[in-house]
Structures are given as structure tokens and as C-alpha cells.
Design a protein around this motif. Structure first.
Motif, short mmCIF file in Angstrom:
data_model
loop_
_atom_site.label_atom_id
_atom_site.label_comp_id
_atom_site.label_asym_id
_atom_site.label_seq_id
_atom_site.Cartn_x
_atom_site.Cartn_y
_atom_site.Cartn_z
N ARG A 39 35.47 31.21 63.49
CA ARG A 39 34.28 31.21 62.61
C ARG A 39 33.28 30.13 63.05
N LEU A 40 33.78 28.98 63.50
CA LEU A 40 32.90 27.92 63.99
C LEU A 40 32.12 28.42 65.21
N VAL A 41 32.81 29.06 66.13
CA VAL A 41 32.16 29.58 67.34
C VAL A 41 31.09 30.62 66.97
N LEU A 42 31.42 31.50 66.05
CA LEU A 42 30.45 32.51 65.62
C LEU A 42 29.22 31.86 64.98
N LEU A 43 29.45 30.82 64.20
CA LEU A 43 28.34 30.11 63.56
C LEU A 43 27.49 29.39 64.61
N ILE A 44 28.13 28.78 65.58
CA ILE A 44 27.40 28.12 66.67
C ILE A 44 26.54 29.14 67.40
N GLU A 45 27.12 30.30 67.71
CA GLU A 45 26.36 31.33 68.41
C GLU A 45 25.17 31.80 67.57
N GLN A 46 25.41 32.01 66.29
CA GLN A 46 24.35 32.50 65.40
C GLN A 46 23.23 31.48 65.25
N ARG A 47 23.58 30.23 65.07
CA ARG A 47 22.57 29.21 64.76
C ARG A 47 21.90 28.59 65.97
N THR A 48 22.56 28.62 67.12
CA THR A 48 21.97 27.96 68.29
C THR A 48 21.57 28.92 69.39
N GLY A 49 22.08 30.14 69.33
CA GLY A 49 21.78 31.10 70.38
C GLY A 49 22.66 30.93 71.61
N ALA A 50 23.57 29.98 71.60
CA ALA A 50 24.45 29.74 72.74
C ALA A 50 25.63 30.70 72.67
N GLU A 51 25.89 31.41 73.76
CA GLU A 51 27.06 32.28 73.82
C GLU A 51 28.28 31.43 74.19
N VAL A 52 29.34 31.58 73.42
CA VAL A 52 30.58 30.84 73.66
C VAL A 52 31.62 31.84 74.15
N THR A 53 32.02 31.71 75.40
CA THR A 53 33.02 32.62 75.97
C THR A 53 34.42 32.10 75.68
#
Length: 82
Positions: A39-53
């Protein structure tokens, strides 16, 4: 408070993440389970636009790791405008 700390408090409802957990403390040892990390990774992706692989996630274990990742890969404008 840092961006990642804000997200952790929001996700977990645990105010300890605001300042009670050190930047270099392993998040898994601090009460964060694998679902919270996803959920943290999804939130980071949503709020920052950074894709986390999945490969990125292997190298992320502390608040400092996540903050460095966001600083290096996140955009200046959040993806959802929030």
C-alpha cells in the motif's frame, strides 16, 4: 514531517511513524507488514508519479531508503494533484 512518514501515518494510523521510528530502522521490524508495504508503494506511485518495480522494492527497507527513492525518482508534481 517527511513525505514517506506522512504516508506511513496515514496508512497505518500509527502516529509513532511521525517521529518515533528512526530513519534507518527496518520497517518490517517496526510493525509494517507486507500488505502495508504494498500500500505504501502504491501511494508513493500515486502521489509522486514514480514507478516502483519489484527490483526497487528489494532495495527499500527503511524510511531513509524510501525518502531517497522518492527524492530521486518522484516528480515535483504529485500524480493525483493532491
Amino acid at each position: 514531517m517527511s513525505t514517506v512518514r506522512d504516508m506511513l501515518v496515514e496508512l497505518t494510523g500509527m502516529p509513532e511513524f511521525a517521529e518515533g521510528i528512526g530513519d534507518d530502522a527496518d520497517l518490517s521490524a517496526s510493525g509494517i507488514d507486507s500488505g502495508d508495504l504494498v500500500r505504501l508503494v502504491l501511494l508513493i506511485e500515486q502521489r509522486t508519479g514514480a514507478e516502483v518495480t519489484a527490483e526497487d522494492m528489494d532495495g527499500l527497507s527503511t524510511i531513509a531508503d524510501y525518502e531517497k527513492f522518492v527524492a530521486e525518482r518522484g516528480s515535483a508534481t504529485p500524480a493525483d494533484g493532491a
